[in-house]
Design an enzyme around this catalytic site. Sequence first.
Site, PDB file in Angstrom:
ATOM      1  N   ASN A 103       8.930   1.464   7.931  1.00 35.16           N
ATOM      2  CA  ASN A 103       8.042   2.624   7.880  1.00 35.16           C
ATOM      3  C   ASN A 103       6.610   2.168   7.626  1.00 35.16           C
ATOM      4  OD1 ASN A 103       6.712   3.795   5.218  1.00 35.16           O
ATOM      5  ND2 ASN A 103       8.577   2.712   4.570  1.00 35.16           N
ATOM      6  N   PHE A 107       1.231   6.583   2.683  1.00 35.84           N
ATOM      7  CA  PHE A 107       0.959   7.539   1.591  1.00 35.84           C
ATOM      8  C   PHE A 107       0.581   8.926   2.110  1.00 35.84           C
ATOM      9  CE2 PHE A 107      -0.323   4.412  -2.085  1.00 35.84           C
ATOM     10  CZ  PHE A 107       1.014   4.072  -2.245  1.00 35.84           C
ATOM     11  N   SER A 177       2.792  -0.819  -1.945  1.00 38.93           N
ATOM     12  CA  SER A 177       3.066  -0.379  -0.574  1.00 38.93           C
ATOM     13  C   SER A 177       2.272  -1.263   0.388  1.00 38.93           C
ATOM     14  CB  SER A 177       2.655   1.079  -0.380  1.00 38.93           C
ATOM     15  OG  SER A 177       2.666   1.417   0.996  1.00 38.93           O
ATOM     16  N   ASN A 179       1.373  -0.391   3.299  1.00 39.54           N
ATOM     17  CA  ASN A 179       0.798   0.466   4.340  1.00 39.54           C
ATOM     18  C   ASN A 179      -0.540   1.095   3.978  1.00 39.54           C
ATOM     19  OD1 ASN A 179       3.127   0.084   6.023  1.00 39.54           O
ATOM     20  ND2 ASN A 179       4.217   1.493   4.666  1.00 39.54           N
ATOM     21  N   THR A 180      -1.109   0.719   2.823  1.00 32.88           N
ATOM     22  CA  THR A 180      -2.439   1.181   2.424  1.00 32.88           C
ATOM     23  C   THR A 180      -3.326  -0.047   2.267  1.00 32.88           C
ATOM     24  OG1 THR A 180      -1.615   3.165   1.303  1.00 32.88           O
ATOM     25  CG2 THR A 180      -3.776   2.363   0.635  1.00 32.88           C
ATOM     26  N   LYS A 217       5.310  -0.684  -9.979  1.00 39.43           N
ATOM     27  CA  LYS A 217       6.175  -1.031  -8.851  1.00 39.43           C
ATOM     28  C   LYS A 217       5.559  -2.192  -8.082  1.00 39.43           C
ATOM     29  CE  LYS A 217       8.928   0.950  -5.106  1.00 39.43           C
ATOM     30  NZ  LYS A 217       9.410   2.211  -4.513  1.00 39.43           N
ATOM     31  N   ASN A 248       9.391  -2.948  -3.818  1.00 37.29           N
ATOM     32  CA  ASN A 248       8.983  -2.127  -2.683  1.00 37.29           C
ATOM     33  C   ASN A 248       9.535  -2.747  -1.383  1.00 37.29           C
ATOM     34  OD1 ASN A 248       7.447  -0.158  -1.167  1.00 37.29           O
ATOM     35  ND2 ASN A 248       5.988  -0.120  -2.854  1.00 37.29           N
TER      36      ASN A 248
END
Length: 360
Positions: A103, A107, A177, A179-180, A217, A248
């Site tokens: 994925n 966010f 994450s 993805n940021t 995390k 994660n």
Amino acid sequence: MPVIRRLTNAETAHRFAIKAAKHGFVPKQKKSDPARLTTQVWGKTFSNPVGLAAGFDKHGEAVDGLFKMGFGFVEVGSITPLPQDGNPKPRVFRLNEDQAVINRYGFNSDGHDAVYERLKSRVAKIEVEEKERSVPHGILGINLGKNKTSENAVNDYVQGVRKFGELASYLVINISSPNTPGLRALQGKEQLQGLLHKVLEERNQLTCNPKPALLVKIAPDLSEQDKIDIAAVVGRPETGADGLIVSNTTVSRPDTLKSKNKQEVGGLSGQPVKELSTKTIQDMYKLTHGRLPIVGVGGVSSGQDAFEKIQSGASLIQLYTVLAYEGPPVVGRIKRELDTILEENGFSSVAEAVGSKFKS
């Protein structure tokens, strides 16, 4: 969920699953959890150690439906201060042959205000119901993120602590994450020290009692020095965190992947991340000398997987990807299997088994 998975794309199936849980269209756990699965962490009693990881109910829409499925705790989010759409679609990809998902949601969030009102109204409803019958709030984790365009990441997390502290059993500072842009840089020693100092200061000013535990995390893609630095920061007695979530999704791509979607950009979850996650749990347990509760997540699809993470140092376990593949019945199955394995290995409780891999 498995039927929906076969008929539609990954993100549409995800949204459908959330709506089903929101309206209670999920199987309800019929029996109480075995006593052996009861465990205490952060002064809270968990009826079982199997929770739902953040990323499934991003906007806090379906909390009670998820508890109905038998989870010992539910974590919502990540939630950003301002609403944001996340990355362009398509952004979720199944790797069916690998029992995995990639994925790059980025966010996507309804924002603090909308999610706060949703969760606050849930608490108000439960308080009314509690007067008539026993309806537990459930142990709720709230996972906090930063806005993509934010110029002050620390302030984004401080705002989250201030906003959601009264509603959370525990809060999660999600700095891992993939993805940021720039987010994982916050795992660096100096950045993490500064961030933890500010969010702990804000948490300690909350007027609610008890105050929520504060967790960090982390990623599974850390160097050995990264792990040492993180352990040094989070493990400080007065200024450290109350726990870690390990881990994660990963940006690595094991050679064993078979799906044509394996080259998609984003975080990989599910079976392929299991060993990497478990190794990171072991490392962080040893580096923190077993003093910091760890929530183990990554590739758990059986009671044996859960047991291995507990033996490696996890006090609690979380699921996500397996729920997309097998649906709600997987929760009860993993709990039953874990209870049997604990008994067969001579453990009378989950707590006894935590870190047992390293105990003589």
